[in-house]
Enzyme design. Structure first.
Site, PDB file in Angstrom:
ATOM      1  N   SER A 121       0.729  -1.013  -0.148  1.00 34.33           N
ATOM      2  CA  SER A 121      -0.149  -0.092   0.168  1.00 34.33           C
ATOM      3  C   SER A 121       1.026   1.471  -0.229  1.00 34.33           C
ATOM      4  CB  SER A 121      -0.206   0.030   0.982  1.00 34.33           C
ATOM      5  OG  SER A 121      -2.031  -0.574   1.046  1.00 34.33           O
ATOM      6  N   THR A 134      -6.499  -3.236   7.789  1.00 34.54           N
ATOM      7  CA  THR A 134      -6.393  -4.027   7.575  1.00 34.54           C
ATOM      8  C   THR A 134      -6.056  -4.934   8.443  1.00 34.54           C
ATOM      9  OG1 THR A 134      -4.849  -6.334   5.750  1.00 34.54           O
ATOM     10  CG2 THR A 134      -3.269  -3.898   7.747  1.00 34.54           C
ATOM     11  N   LYS A 147     -10.343  -5.340  10.238  1.00 37.71           N
ATOM     12  CA  LYS A 147     -11.759  -4.971   9.758  1.00 37.71           C
ATOM     13  C   LYS A 147     -12.618  -4.538  10.153  1.00 37.71           C
ATOM     14  CE  LYS A 147      -9.696  -5.670   4.942  1.00 37.71           C
ATOM     15  NZ  LYS A 147      -9.409  -6.530   3.453  1.00 37.71           N
ATOM     16  N   GLY A 157     -14.342 -16.352   2.821  1.00 38.86           N
ATOM     17  CA  GLY A 157     -13.830 -15.532   3.267  1.00 38.86           C
ATOM     18  C   GLY A 157     -14.642 -14.568   3.449  1.00 38.86           C
ATOM     19  N   TYR A 185      -3.244 -12.166  -7.775  1.00 34.92           N
ATOM     20  CA  TYR A 185      -2.701 -11.690  -8.468  1.00 34.92           C
ATOM     21  C   TYR A 185      -1.032 -11.507  -8.492  1.00 34.92           C
ATOM     22  CZ  TYR A 185      -1.604  -8.680  -4.336  1.00 34.92           C
ATOM     23  OH  TYR A 185      -2.144  -8.439  -2.806  1.00 34.92           O
ATOM     24  N   GLY A 215      -6.318 -10.707 -10.465  1.00 33.55           N
ATOM     25  CA  GLY A 215      -6.928  -9.273  -9.109  1.00 33.55           C
ATOM     26  C   GLY A 215      -5.919  -8.546  -8.997  1.00 33.55           C
TER      27      GLY A 215
HETATM   28  P1  NDP Z   1      -9.783 -15.427   4.078  1.00 34.90           P
HETATM   29  O1  NDP Z   1      -8.586 -16.211   4.670  1.00 34.90           O
HETATM   30  O2  NDP Z   1     -10.999 -14.786   4.751  1.00 34.90           O
HETATM   31  O3  NDP Z   1     -10.693 -17.059   3.211  1.00 34.90           O
HETATM   32  C1  NDP Z   1      -9.854 -17.563   2.672  1.00 34.90           C
HETATM   33  C2  NDP Z   1     -10.779 -18.779   1.675  1.00 34.90           C
HETATM   34  O4  NDP Z   1      -9.766 -19.684   1.288  1.00 34.90           O
HETATM   35  C3  NDP Z   1     -12.143 -19.238   2.048  1.00 34.90           C
HETATM   36  O5  NDP Z   1     -13.068 -19.531   1.418  1.00 34.90           O
HETATM   37  C4  NDP Z   1     -11.243 -20.882   3.021  1.00 34.90           C
HETATM   38  O6  NDP Z   1     -12.598 -22.133   3.331  1.00 34.90           O
HETATM   39  C5  NDP Z   1     -10.862 -21.078   1.645  1.00 34.90           C
HETATM   40  N1  NDP Z   1      -9.487 -21.739   1.146  1.00 34.90           N
HETATM   41  C6  NDP Z   1      -7.903 -21.692   2.692  1.00 34.90           C
HETATM   42  N2  NDP Z   1      -7.421 -23.032   2.325  1.00 34.90           N
HETATM   43  C7  NDP Z   1      -8.348 -24.236   1.066  1.00 34.90           C
HETATM   44  C8  NDP Z   1      -8.090 -24.664   0.814  1.00 34.90           C
HETATM   45  N3  NDP Z   1      -6.820 -25.659   0.979  1.00 34.90           N
HETATM   46  N4  NDP Z   1      -9.043 -25.644   0.523  1.00 34.90           N
HETATM   47  C9  NDP Z   1     -10.305 -25.123   0.365  1.00 34.90           C
HETATM   48  N5  NDP Z   1     -10.400 -23.562   0.177  1.00 34.90           N
HETATM   49  C10 NDP Z   1      -9.565 -22.944   0.384  1.00 34.90           C
HETATM   50  O7  NDP Z   1      -9.324 -14.820   3.068  1.00 34.90           O
HETATM   51  P2  NDP Z   1      -9.813 -13.203   2.135  1.00 34.90           P
HETATM   52  O8  NDP Z   1     -10.714 -13.342   1.253  1.00 34.90           O
HETATM   53  O9  NDP Z   1      -9.461 -12.423   2.853  1.00 34.90           O
HETATM   54  O10 NDP Z   1      -8.708 -13.636   0.651  1.00 34.90           O
HETATM   55  C11 NDP Z   1      -8.642 -14.996  -0.142  1.00 34.90           C
HETATM   56  C12 NDP Z   1      -7.873 -14.789  -1.501  1.00 34.90           C
HETATM   57  O11 NDP Z   1      -8.338 -13.531  -2.268  1.00 34.90           O
HETATM   58  C13 NDP Z   1      -6.485 -14.464  -0.801  1.00 34.90           C
HETATM   59  O12 NDP Z   1      -5.496 -15.152  -1.722  1.00 34.90           O
HETATM   60  C14 NDP Z   1      -5.982 -13.011  -0.820  1.00 34.90           C
HETATM   61  O13 NDP Z   1      -4.978 -12.842  -1.662  1.00 34.90           O
HETATM   62  C15 NDP Z   1      -6.997 -12.379  -2.533  1.00 34.90           C
HETATM   63  N6  NDP Z   1      -7.631 -11.334  -1.906  1.00 34.90           N
HETATM   64  C16 NDP Z   1      -7.158 -10.706  -2.872  1.00 34.90           C
HETATM   65  C17 NDP Z   1      -7.520  -9.277  -3.365  1.00 34.90           C
HETATM   66  C18 NDP Z   1      -7.573  -7.894  -4.268  1.00 34.90           C
HETATM   67  O14 NDP Z   1      -7.137  -6.665  -4.404  1.00 34.90           O
HETATM   68  N7  NDP Z   1      -7.070  -8.676  -6.072  1.00 34.90           N
HETATM   69  C19 NDP Z   1      -8.176  -8.179  -1.887  1.00 34.90           C
HETATM   70  C20 NDP Z   1      -8.876  -9.255  -0.940  1.00 34.90           C
HETATM   71  C21 NDP Z   1      -7.907 -10.582  -1.077  1.00 34.90           C
HETATM   72  P3  NDP Z   1     -13.044 -21.731   4.064  1.00 34.90           P
HETATM   73  O15 NDP Z   1     -14.030 -20.868   4.546  1.00 34.90           O
HETATM   74  O16 NDP Z   1     -14.023 -23.445   3.970  1.00 34.90           O
HETATM   75  O17 NDP Z   1     -11.522 -21.953   5.590  1.00 34.90           O
END
Ligand code: NDP
Length: 279
Positions: A23, A68, A72, A134, A224, A245
């Site tokens: 950022s 962050t 949040k 998530g 990304y 992303g």
């Molecule tokens: P969270 O930790 O809140 O959520 C993670 C998600 O991934 C959940 O749905 C989780 O499932 C799933 N998951 C994790 N590991 C596994 C696995 N081994 N098998 C299956 N499902 C899995 O993270 P965020 O939502 O904050 O972020 C998710 C992704 O998005 C990240 O990679 C992050 O870098 C990216 N991101 C990109 C942004 C951008 O601006 N481009 C902004 C925010 C995030 P479960 O619910 O079952 O645990």
């Protein structure tokens, strides 16, 4: 060399950890290109110091803050006003200085909407598959609802968690990844919101089965890093279009910057910023 004077205003990021954030580079680039006398710095704030950090930031006349992980949700208690979208999504990542404190916004959703717009993906009246439930998925779901998606299939590892988030929505079906064959054969927009495939696990993909990708015409992977994820490669090899992303990341920062400064960032600066981030 950047001049810091008595008039320079401060912007920042509060989180734990903050060491690896991109950022400051984005916001300081924007400040320079916009000709704003601003400097953006990271502040490492642990959970028990969050309230004092927000109050202290206001006392120090800090113009705006990004928020962050892990703050949040908790930070919503400490804002003076809350934007409706942030309230509905249930998370704040941007604090804009107002009289008496800060107004909390969520720019993950506006970042995602602006990415869709910039790559010309139309959601209105379309069927969507969302992988993951998530934090980021909450902002994506809010966007899909605002953009009037016709129907959304949410696939998540933890089905109960997905139900608790999205189970009350009329146009949503929730299932596990193994049940993807229950989705009617058609062409869908697919949004990959899990963290599976994030660098260094570049070769992983939340649905490995190649047949799944025949359902996908257009896709966004919120990841990304790497630039082209295993998920994106599969979409493309089955004839679909796929975007990472990076634009969402960029636009959420641009939207935050616009809230901080109450000015619109022109398209040519956004293009320059994208080229910088993509290089
Ligand atoms: P969270 O930790 O809140 O959520 C993670 C998600 O991934 C959940 O749905 C989780 O499932 C799933 N998951 C994790 N590991 C596994 C696995 N081994 N098998 C299956 N499902 C899995 O993270 P965020 O939502 O904050 O972020 C998710 C992704 O998005 C990240 O990679 C992050 O870098 C990216 N991101 C990109 C942004 C951008 O601006 N481009 C902004 C925010 C995030 P479960 O619910 O079952 O645990």
């Amino acid at each position: 060399m950047r001049e810091i004077s008595g008039k320079t205003r401060v912007l920042g990021l509060i989180g734990d950890p903050v060491e690896h954030t991109g950022s400051p580079a984005i916001h300081n680039f924007l400040a320079q290109k916009m000709g704003d006398d601003l400097v953006y710095v990271p502040f490492h704030v642990t959970g028990d110091g969050l309230e004092e950090a927000v109050e202290g930031a206001y006392a120090l006349d800090i113009l705006g803050l990004n928020v962050t992980i892990p703050h949040k949700i908790e930070v919503m208690q400490y804002v003076t006003e809350l934007d409706d979208a942030a309230l509905e999504i249930g998370a704040v990542n941007t604090l804009q200085m107002i009289k008496g404190g800060y107004k909390g916004y969520n720019t993950d959703f506006s970042g995602f909407m602006r990415e869709l717009d910039s790559v010309d993906i139309q959601i209105n009246g379309k069927k969507v598959i969302m992988l993951g439930a998530g934090g980021a998925a909450k902002a994506v779901m809010y966007s899909l609802q605002r953009l009037d998606a016709e129907h959304i299939y949410v696939l998540n590892r933890n089905i109960e968690k997905a139900r608790s988030l999205f189970g009350k929505l009329d146009n949503v079906d929730i299932m596990g990844f193994d049940s993807w064959r229950d989705i009617p054969k058609d062409k869908y927009i697919c949004i990959q919101c899990t963290s599976v495939g994030l660098s260094p696990e570049d070769d992983q993909c939340v649905i490995e089965d190649e047949d799944f990708y025949d359902l996908v015409s257009e896709a966004v992977d919120l990841i990304y890093k790497p630039k082209e994820t295993a998920f994106m490669k599969k979409v493309v090899s089955h004839g679909g279009k796929a975007y990472n992303g990076l634009r969402m990341l960029m636009y959420q920062a641009v939207s935050s910057y616009e809230f901080f400064t109450r000015k619109e960032v022109p398209e040519e600066i956004i293009k320059e910023l994208y080229n910088e981030l993509d290089s």
